[in-house]
Design a protein around this motif. Sequence first.
Motif, PDB file in Angstrom:
ATOM      1  N   GLY A 166       1.227   3.918  -3.063  1.00  0.00           N
ATOM      2  CA  GLY A 166       0.919   5.317  -2.791  1.00  0.00           C
ATOM      3  C   GLY A 166       2.049   6.242  -3.179  1.00  0.00           C
ATOM      4  N   SER A 203      -2.615   7.394 -10.148  1.00  0.00           N
ATOM      5  CA  SER A 203      -3.196   6.063 -10.338  1.00  0.00           C
ATOM      6  C   SER A 203      -4.020   5.999 -11.616  1.00  0.00           C
ATOM      7  N   ASN A 229       2.163   6.369  -7.113  1.00  0.00           N
ATOM      8  CA  ASN A 229       0.998   7.107  -7.616  1.00  0.00           C
ATOM      9  C   ASN A 229       1.182   8.609  -7.388  1.00  0.00           C
ATOM     10  N   ALA A 230       1.664   8.972  -6.200  1.00  0.00           N
ATOM     11  CA  ALA A 230       1.868  10.384  -5.882  1.00  0.00           C
ATOM     12  C   ALA A 230       2.967  10.993  -6.741  1.00  0.00           C
ATOM     13  N   TYR A 276      -2.411  11.609  -5.842  1.00  0.00           N
ATOM     14  CA  TYR A 276      -2.553  10.155  -5.801  1.00  0.00           C
ATOM     15  C   TYR A 276      -3.524   9.682  -6.874  1.00  0.00           C
ATOM     16  N   THR A 277      -4.674  10.346  -6.980  1.00  0.00           N
ATOM     17  CA  THR A 277      -5.704   9.909  -7.928  1.00  0.00           C
ATOM     18  C   THR A 277      -5.257  10.113  -9.363  1.00  0.00           C
ATOM     19  N   GLY A 323      -3.908  14.559   0.148  1.00  0.00           N
ATOM     20  CA  GLY A 323      -3.580  13.205  -0.268  1.00  0.00           C
ATOM     21  C   GLY A 323      -4.281  12.723  -1.513  1.00  0.00           C
ATOM     22  N   TRP A 354       0.829  -1.205   0.000  1.00  0.00           N
ATOM     23  CA  TRP A 354       0.000   0.000   0.000  1.00  0.00           C
ATOM     24  C   TRP A 354       0.867   1.259   0.000  1.00  0.00           C
ATOM     25  N   MET A 355       1.956   1.241   0.758  1.00  0.00           N
ATOM     26  CA  MET A 355       2.825   2.410   0.836  1.00  0.00           C
ATOM     27  C   MET A 355       3.592   2.627  -0.466  1.00  0.00           C
ATOM     28  N   TRP A 403       5.238   6.935   3.409  1.00  0.00           N
ATOM     29  CA  TRP A 403       4.026   7.103   4.206  1.00  0.00           C
ATOM     30  C   TRP A 403       3.319   8.419   3.858  1.00  0.00           C
ATOM     31  N   PRO A 460       1.854  10.989  -0.793  1.00  0.00           N
ATOM     32  CA  PRO A 460       0.735  11.677  -1.453  1.00  0.00           C
ATOM     33  C   PRO A 460       0.532  13.107  -0.947  1.00  0.00           C
TER      34      PRO A 460
END
Length: 620
Positions: free
Chosen positions: A90, A288, A93-94, A284-285, A280, A86-87, A448, A451
């Motif tokens: 993230g 992705s 993506n960021a 990120y969006t 965040g 997940w990290m 961590w 994002p």
Amino acid sequence: MVLYHGVCTVRRGIRSRNRVLERSPRQAIQADAAGNDIFGRRLLFAAIFSGTMAGLLGLAALALTPGGFGIVDMMLLALLAVTLPWMVAGFWNAAIGLLIVRFSADPITAVMPAAALIRGDEPVTASTAILLCIRNELPERMIRNLEPMLAGLDAAGCGDRFNLYVLSDTSDATIAGNEEAGFAALTSRWCNRIAITYRRRAVNTGYKAGNIREFCERWGSKHDFAVTLDADSLMTAEAVLRLVRIMQMDPKLGILQGLIVGLPSTSAFARVFQFGMRLGMRSYTIGSAWWQGDCGPYWGHNALLRLGPFIAHCALPLLSSNATEDRHILSHDQIEAVLMRAAGYDVRVLPQEDLGWEENPPTLIEFIRRDLRWCQGNMQYWRFLSLPGLRPVSRYQLALAIVMFIGSPAWIGLFVLGTLAVAFSDTPADFIRADAGMALFVCMLVMWFAPKIASAIETLLRPELRRSFGGAGLFIVNFVIETVYSILLCPILWFGHTIFLAGLMLGREIGWIGQTRDDHAVPFRLALRSLWPHTLLGCAALGLLAVTQPAAIPYALLLAGGPALAIPFAMMTAWPWLGSLAVRIGIGRLPEETTRPAVLLALALPAIESAAPLPRPSAV
């Protein structure tokens, strides 16, 4: 079942379907296919994701080499491997999102090409249902949020193309009576302008997904599209019309998800959370969406569905069935998204921040309640990982949704096992190498917060964006406050997930219940009853290190500080006077409190009306 149908004579003017558009949907699809090598993007993302995972695990293995590599080291490495996906996702993506935002002329159309085809004056020819799904919620706030949207649709001359359906699963008789009266009055006010239908089910079979499925079976054939709203959703008419026009242009589009941001709040807990949420989400969006493309997310609300394929392909199977009870999927949205994609229709996100808002829980206790419902729902996804016909990206999304919550007990395992290993070593150097350990520590912190760091960089580089957050000085102060807040909050949630998952294995479950959305204080007894295990864990770990290895306490605070302070954190962030003060001085300030959009002014939100004055230009 209680049925109240607003039978109003709604004007049904015939819109011309023959207007010549600048570009046809076929041309848009061809341009998208020619300009976007989605397979190459996904391959690149998989390579950097896998490479980063391998590099971090290698660095961790190196850090754990003092004294040899034993069973404890192997366990720590395995736990770290569970927390990383997940990290790492993230972080990349960021990073990708930040590059697109900084160097693309139009970041939105870079990841959503069909958005470029909309001028904003195209005729709205599709019939669209607006679905408001509610359960045991006070109707006044929902009606308050709906009326500006209805007014905007009517003012745009499109009211005849929309029908609002209030789909109630309310079980409380008193609230149900208020609902019927409130929505009957709403129907009367909008008679002859926009059709409104209120329906209440006696039993909430299938939860929210079952609520929408019942609508589909009963009324779905009457409409082309459906906008999905939750009880706390707010969308403008402009946002709804934009989504509808995009979907009209692209016949392959099955679900179009709008970006959702937090509605300005007077709760101290929610204000800081929403500030971090705003930072965040966007980078990120966008990042992705760049590589997921037509396999994008669906978050269950503030989105547009194409009803034909949704009805045909997105019915959710039962988890299990027996003579006494059927078990239904709780978190329906991601399953519906992957089923839509498997049927050959695109699922995309429009990463534009003015498309809709949602209210966030006002206290830590309420936040945990909502979070555990999501946890239970995501844990149901493992049954669908091998579902025939799913795209590889869809399987990755389901797996990542599971790992998001499985990562919580892995974090707690790392914390407990690492604390014990350090405490019973002669010196920390006997357990972990200082150089490799510090490098790993820094890498984990960066990932961590990646994002939020990405969006913070973008904000500080753009004067108009800095000003919307209240100026550079206030923004930096809020960024620091939110960072400390997240360091306290995340381990509290991780331990809560761990306890809940243990109970889930023993048969403990939660259902779909209403939420308390108004600001309220958290009394000591409630905080103690809810958070004493967290406090015990945090204090025990810090106490053990204080006796054995005091030098390790500053590092342990990243995971132990939140649980140790969980009770005062829950109480203090719920103090009404602290929330009011935060609004006045700009703590957690959102752009909507600076620009004050007309739709939010119409709602008379206390957070908008009491927001701190605009900073002078010299402070930006």
